[in-house]
Design an enzyme around this catalytic site. Structure first.
Site, short mmCIF file in Angstrom:
data_model
loop_
_atom_site.label_atom_id
_atom_site.label_comp_id
_atom_site.label_asym_id
_atom_site.label_seq_id
_atom_site.Cartn_x
_atom_site.Cartn_y
_atom_site.Cartn_z
N ARG A 104 10.92 43.71 2.12
CA ARG A 104 11.10 43.81 3.56
C ARG A 104 12.57 43.58 3.88
NH1 ARG A 104 6.90 46.17 4.07
NH2 ARG A 104 5.00 45.37 5.01
N HIS A 127 12.38 53.38 4.15
CA HIS A 127 11.09 52.67 4.01
C HIS A 127 9.99 53.64 3.55
CE1 HIS A 127 8.81 48.86 5.44
NE2 HIS A 127 8.10 49.49 4.51
C1 GLV Z 1 4.78 49.06 3.64
O1 GLV Z 1 5.86 48.60 3.66
C2 GLV Z 1 3.58 48.31 3.41
O2 GLV Z 1 3.52 47.10 3.70
O3 GLV Z 1 2.62 48.91 2.92
#
Ligand code: GLV
Length: 308
Positions: A223, A271
């Site tokens: 994250r 992401h």
């Molecule tokens: C993406 O970042 C997830 O948590 O699946």
């Protein structure tokens, strides 16, 4: 008995079709069509729509649509509601691909060669045998284990770090705060797959970078909150770290003008390391609802005090 789905509409439609076949007695409702809130026993969400959860008097389980739950404000979730993160083989397989791709690219100097190409430079760089490249994964859950398995055939010197002790064959395992220092000191390529909790926020920061061997690289697919971006830029500019590959950034989308966009030693992906798969996530949630209804333990139950 109903499941309320509140995330991406395309996935909701796929789930509704899948659930209608596999569990016709479960009524799948796609927000904002909530119907009678008293019917809702299961809620599936990426983030919590404001003011929703308070209106569901019979909610039993909150399913995260992703592997993490930090994006859900758990302080809004009543104590009697079980929170479950997504544990799903396609998600782990995608993460293993991303980790293998980035570790190999760093190991074999792909980014350095791309820079040389742009400068018109034909210059072989020293080739390091995989056995002499120390690759460490922080976070040894399903994704960390899958990533390590993907790296094994190449013969890297593998290590791992987790909050509590773990044993994995062929992997030197470290744990806890002291273990983190030792782990960092022996890691040339550090891959972050940790959950984001108060204990791991900012973990990719100055103290860690200073422990790492000179010229080490990092990959972060955990994250954005794990990263102290100013400390990273400082470590890269000082040459202490050689490169960083970031799938997650402190603010997402990364704002225009952020120095990470243009830093020559930073690679950013938006992401995408392991996107939630429609069919796979539906299957995993269905299997957990079956377990819940049978009074069996669900997969991926979050310990609220630990945050993952
Ligand atoms: C993406 O970042 C997830 O948590 O699946």
């Amino acid at each position: 008995m109903a499941l309320l789905y509140t995330a991406a509409p395309a996935r909701g439609a796929a789930w509704a079709a899948m659930f209608a076949e596999a569990m016709p007695e479960l009524d799948v409702r796609l927000a904002p069509d909530i119907g009678d809130p008293a019917d809702i026993r299961y809620l599936a969400a990426w983030t919590l729509p404001p003011g929703l959860i308070e209106t569901l008097p019979n909610l039993d389980v909150l399913f995260s649509i992703g592997a993490g739950v930090d994006q859900l404000d758990l302080s809004l979730v009543p104590r009697q509601v079980t929170v479950v993160r997504l544990v799903e083989p396609n998600l782990a397989a995608a993460m293993a691909e991303y980790v293998a791709m980035t570790v190999l690219a760093l190991h074999r100097d792909l980014y350095a060669y791309a820079e040389q190409q742009r400068a018109g430079v034909w210059q072989p760089l020293p080739q390091v045998p995989a056995g002499e490249r120390r690759v460490g994964i922080a976070g040894l859950g399903q994704m960390g284990s899958a990533a390590l398995d993907a790296l094994k055939p190449f013969g890297f010197a593998l290590s791992g770090w987790s909050r509590s002790p773990r044993t994995l064959p062929g992997v030197t395992c470290f744990h806890g705060d002291d273990g983190l220092r030792d782990f960092a000191a022996q890691t040339d390529i550090l891959v972050n797959l940790l959950p984001l909790t108060p204990a791991t926020r900012g973990i990719l920061g100055r103290a860690l970078f200073e422990r790492m061997p000179p010229g080490a690289a990092i990959v972060s697919a955990g994250r954005g909150g794990h990263l102290d971006a100013a400390a990273l830029v400082e470590a890269l500019d000082a040459g202490r770290l050689s490169r960083a590959i970031l799938d997650v950034t402190p603010v997402e989308p990364l704002p225009a003008g952020d120095p990470l966009w243009h830093h020559p030693r930073v690679v950013v992906t938006p992401h995408v390391a392991a996107a939630t798969d429609n069919a796979g996530s539906g299957k995993a949630v269905l299997a957990n609802i079956r377990r819940h209804r049978a009074g069996a333990a669900m997969q991926g139950v979050v310990a609220r005090d630990r945050g993952y």
